[in-house]
Structures are given as structure tokens and as C-alpha cells.
Design an enzyme around this catalytic site. Structure first.
Site, short mmCIF file in Angstrom:
data_model
loop_
_atom_site.label_atom_id
_atom_site.label_comp_id
_atom_site.label_asym_id
_atom_site.label_seq_id
_atom_site.Cartn_x
_atom_site.Cartn_y
_atom_site.Cartn_z
N SER A 147 -2.70 -46.08 -5.64
CA SER A 147 -1.56 -46.53 -6.45
C SER A 147 -0.94 -47.75 -5.80
O SER A 147 -0.85 -47.82 -4.56
CB SER A 147 -0.52 -45.42 -6.53
OG SER A 147 0.68 -45.93 -7.07
N TYR A 166 5.08 -39.65 -2.20
CA TYR A 166 3.88 -40.03 -2.98
C TYR A 166 3.32 -41.36 -2.45
O TYR A 166 2.11 -41.48 -2.21
CB TYR A 166 4.27 -40.15 -4.45
CG TYR A 166 3.17 -40.67 -5.36
CD1 TYR A 166 2.08 -39.87 -5.71
CD2 TYR A 166 3.22 -41.96 -5.90
CE1 TYR A 166 1.08 -40.34 -6.57
CE2 TYR A 166 2.23 -42.44 -6.76
CZ TYR A 166 1.16 -41.62 -7.08
OH TYR A 166 0.17 -42.10 -7.92
N LYS A 170 -0.39 -42.27 -0.69
CA LYS A 170 -1.36 -43.25 -1.21
C LYS A 170 -1.66 -44.33 -0.16
O LYS A 170 -2.80 -44.78 -0.04
CB LYS A 170 -0.84 -43.86 -2.51
CG LYS A 170 -0.80 -42.88 -3.68
CD LYS A 170 -2.19 -42.37 -4.06
CE LYS A 170 -2.23 -41.60 -5.37
NZ LYS A 170 -3.57 -41.16 -5.76
N1 LIG Z 1 -0.55 -42.99 -14.42
C1 LIG Z 1 -0.19 -43.96 -13.62
O1 LIG Z 1 0.62 -44.85 -13.97
C2 LIG Z 1 -0.77 -44.05 -12.23
C3 LIG Z 1 -0.33 -45.12 -11.43
C4 LIG Z 1 -0.86 -45.24 -10.16
C5 LIG Z 1 -1.80 -44.34 -9.72
N2 LIG Z 1 -2.20 -43.30 -10.52
C6 LIG Z 1 -3.23 -42.40 -9.98
O2 LIG Z 1 -4.23 -42.21 -10.96
C7 LIG Z 1 -4.82 -40.91 -10.83
C8 LIG Z 1 -4.77 -40.17 -12.15
O3 LIG Z 1 -3.42 -40.15 -12.59
P1 LIG Z 1 -3.01 -39.68 -14.06
O4 LIG Z 1 -1.83 -40.48 -14.45
O5 LIG Z 1 -4.19 -39.60 -14.94
O6 LIG Z 1 -2.48 -38.21 -13.71
P2 LIG Z 1 -2.39 -36.88 -14.62
O7 LIG Z 1 -2.48 -37.19 -16.06
O8 LIG Z 1 -1.20 -36.14 -14.11
O9 LIG Z 1 -3.72 -36.10 -14.18
C9 LIG Z 1 -3.87 -35.68 -12.88
C10 LIG Z 1 -5.19 -34.96 -12.80
O10 LIG Z 1 -5.38 -34.52 -11.44
C11 LIG Z 1 -5.66 -33.13 -11.47
N3 LIG Z 1 -5.26 -32.50 -10.22
C12 LIG Z 1 -4.02 -32.43 -9.68
N4 LIG Z 1 -4.08 -31.74 -8.52
C13 LIG Z 1 -5.37 -31.35 -8.37
C14 LIG Z 1 -6.07 -30.62 -7.39
N5 LIG Z 1 -5.46 -30.08 -6.31
N6 LIG Z 1 -7.41 -30.43 -7.54
C15 LIG Z 1 -8.06 -30.94 -8.61
N7 LIG Z 1 -7.45 -31.63 -9.58
C16 LIG Z 1 -6.13 -31.84 -9.45
C17 LIG Z 1 -4.91 -32.60 -12.68
O11 LIG Z 1 -5.43 -31.34 -13.06
P3 LIG Z 1 -4.56 -30.27 -13.91
O12 LIG Z 1 -4.66 -30.69 -15.35
O13 LIG Z 1 -5.21 -28.97 -13.61
O14 LIG Z 1 -3.15 -30.33 -13.41
C18 LIG Z 1 -5.22 -33.70 -13.68
O15 LIG Z 1 -6.51 -33.56 -14.20
C19 LIG Z 1 -4.04 -40.22 -9.70
O16 LIG Z 1 -4.74 -40.40 -8.49
C20 LIG Z 1 -2.73 -41.00 -9.67
O17 LIG Z 1 -2.11 -40.93 -8.40
C21 LIG Z 1 -1.70 -43.14 -11.76
#
Ligand SMILES: NC(=O)c1ccc[n+]([C@@H]2O[C@H](COP(=O)([O-])OP(=O)(O)OC[C@H]3O[C@@H](n4cnc5c(N)ncnc54)[C@H](OP(=O)(O)O)[C@@H]3O)[C@@H](O)[C@H]2O)c1
Length: 266
Positions: A147, A166, A170
Site C-alpha cells: 500500500s 496498518y 505495509k
Molecule cells: N482497497 C484499497 O484502496 C487498497 C489500497 C492499498 C492497498 N490495498 C491492499 O490490497 C489488498 C486487497 O485489498 P482489498 O481492498 O481487496 O481488501 P478486501 O476487499 O477487504 O479483501 C481482503 C481479502 O483478504 C482476505 N483476508 C483477510 N485476512 C486474511 C487471512 N488471514 N488469510 C487469508 N485471507 C485473508 C479477505 O478474506 P475474507 O473475505 O475471508 O475476509 C479478503 O478476501 C490488501 O493487501 C490491501 O492491503 C488495498
């Protein structure tokens, strides 16, 4: 038949990776999910090249079982590992590191440990468990979805003082990626930490407090990206990141890049 493993693949950015990668019938896409009961969207893709396996990145035994199953599907190798799963910020995310209420200082320690455990230890365990397969793959790439919150320059230039636990997790995982890249450069295994940009993956309407906090964060980010207009969709972000994966070479292995392939985080 390039093979991909994606963690946290049931929703958000992980699901978009599965959707786009499995659109090429030659790709073998292995979607790791924490709970096989919440895979309706994955199943609705209805693609024979998508394989759904259970793995919680905080549970080493589940990762080992998933790696063994993956080896059976692919014949013992893996081309690309995409570490997407992460613990996202909790309800205390808008507090600066010294803003936890008096008497609740332990919560800061709890948040730091919980986020580090999943976002750093969990990712390292996932990489270590799947590396033997990656070593036998053709593309030999390991990606970690990090991130921009973990970037020092973004933090200082925008005055982004919140989201400490968080962001720290990261920043730490970026260093883990550099360590793996340093170790595996001679063997031609490439590593990358990449930020997806600000991506709308919300599955519910934000509360008034969450909206207010999000607006404050965007105001800060606009200091460094005045022309930024809106969050990306998961599909837009993934399309951009896949191009950056293609450009990964031994020269930039171990880098921390944005979805644009540079240091522009928004
Ligand atoms: N969205 C953004 O703006 C943004 C920005 C910067 C970085 N990111 C990064 O992008 C990645 C995806 O983010 P997202 O926005 O798609 O998040 P999200 O919609 O909240 O999805 C998170 C995913 O991770 C899974 N997860 C959480 N803890 C886990 C564990 N212990 N073992 C296995 N799976 C686990 C969740 O599973 P469950 O459904 O079972 O909870 C879900 O499938 C993350 O690494 C996040 O830090 C996102």
C-alpha cells in the site's frame, strides 16, 4: 499454461485478479480463500481453469495443505504467487499513534501485533510455503500487494499521520520483499511489492464517521496529487498492476512500485 496462486481471492482486488487472469483459458488460476462458504462470486465465474482452495495466511498448516493441493493441480510448479490477502485497518485507524485513549494503550500494541502478524508474518509464511513450487515454475514471480500507506515520502509529503499500525505493517512487508529479492536474484526469482492505488472495494455503505475520516484522508492525499478525482475500481487497478508485473525484471526485482509502475501512489 501459466499458473497463478492468489490469496484473499473471494472479494475485492483478489477476486478481480481471478476474474482477469482466468479470462485467458490457458491460465491456471488457483484462488485461495479463508472461508470456502463465501465464494459465490468466484463460483459464478463458472470457469474450469479456476480452482478454489482454503487457506488462511495466519494458519501455516492451511497454507501447507493448499500448496500440496496446488502441486497436484499444476504438476508441482507455480509461475506467479500473488500475495493479496491482508488485514485491513480497523475502527481505530483514524487515531495517530499517540491518540489511543488513556487507559487503552494496550490496544495500540494489540493493533500493531495483529496487523504485523497477518500482513508480514502471514505473507512470509505464504512465500516460504509456495517458494518450492515457484522455483520449478517458468515465470518465477512473487508479488506482494502492499500500500502507498507504507511509503515514507507519501506520509511526510501529505502529512498522513493516521493509519499507523496498518502503514507500519505495509512498510515492513516492503522490506521483506527486498530481502527475498536480494536472496533470490541469483536464482532468477523476481519479487515485487506493489500498491494498487486507492481502490473502492467496500461491500457496504460507509458510516458517517468512516465517510468523514475518508474525506480527511483524501484531503491529505490531494496535497501530493491535486488532480486525483476518484478511487479506482478493482478491475481498473488490477489491469494496471498486471502490466507492471509483466515489466518486472531482475533490475527492478525487490522494488516497491505503484499500480502505475512508478512512485505515484494515487
Ligand atoms: N482497497 C484499497 O484502496 C487498497 C489500497 C492499498 C492497498 N490495498 C491492499 O490490497 C489488498 C486487497 O485489498 P482489498 O481492498 O481487496 O481488501 P478486501 O476487499 O477487504 O479483501 C481482503 C481479502 O483478504 C482476505 N483476508 C483477510 N485476512 C486474511 C487471512 N488471514 N488469510 C487469508 N485471507 C485473508 C479477505 O478474506 P475474507 O473475505 O475471508 O475476509 C479478503 O478476501 C490488501 O493487501 C490491501 O492491503 C488495498
Amino acid at each position: 499454461m501459466p499458473s497463478y496462486v492468489i490469496t484473499g481471492a473471494n472479494r475485492g482486488i483478489g477476486l478481480a485478479f481471478v476474474r482477469q487472469l482466468s479470462a485467458k483459458p490457458d491460465n491456471v488460476v488457483i484462488a485461495l480463500v479463508r472461508n470456502v462458504g463465501t465464494v459465490d462470486e468466484l463460483k459464478s465465474l463458472n470457469r474450469s481453469n479456476v480452482h478454489i482452495l482454503q487457506a488462511d495466511i495466519g494458519d501455516l498448516a492451511s497454507l501447507q495443505r493448499a500448496a500440496a493441493e496446488t502441486a497436484k493441480i499444476t504438476g508441482g510448479s507455480l509461475d506467479v504467487l500473488i500475495n493479496n490477502a491482508a488485514m485491513l485497518p480497523n475502527e481505530r485507524d483514524a487515531l495517530p499513534l499517540d491518540g489511543y485513549p488513556a487507559g487503552q494503550e494496550q490496544l495500540l500494541a494489540d493493533d500493531l501485533v495483529a496487523l504485523f502478524t497477518v500482513n508480514v508474518v502471514g505473507v512470509a509464511h505464504t512465500i516460504n510455503t509456495f517458494l518450492p513450487l515457484v522455483k520449478k515454475g517458468s515465470l518465477k514471480k512473487v508479488i506482494v500487494i502492499s500500500s502507498g500507506a507504507g511509503d515514507l515520502d507519501l506520509t511526510l509529503a501529505s502529512g498522513y499521520e493516521t493509519s499507523g499500525p496498518y502503514s507500519i505493517s505495509k512498510a515492513a512487508v516492503n522490506m521483506a520483499v527486498a530481502k527475498y529479492a536480494a536472496e533470490y536474484k541469483p536464482q532468477g526469482i523476481l519479487f515485487l511489492a506493489i500498491s494498487p492505488g486507492l481502490v473502492d472495494t467496500a461491500t457496504r455503505a460507509l458510516t458517517a464517521k468512516e465517510l468523514e475520516d475518508a474525506k480527511k484522508m483524501v484531503t491529505k492525499f490531494k496535497k501530493i496529487a491535486p488532480n486525483w478525482e476518484r478511487p479506482l475500481t478493482a478491475d481498473e487497478s488490477v489491469e494496471m498492476m498486471l502490466k507492471v508485473f509483466d515489466d518486472l525484471t531482475p533490475e527492478n526485482s525487490g522494488a516497491f512500485l505503484s499500480h502505475k509502475g512508478n512512485k505515484e501512489w494515487l
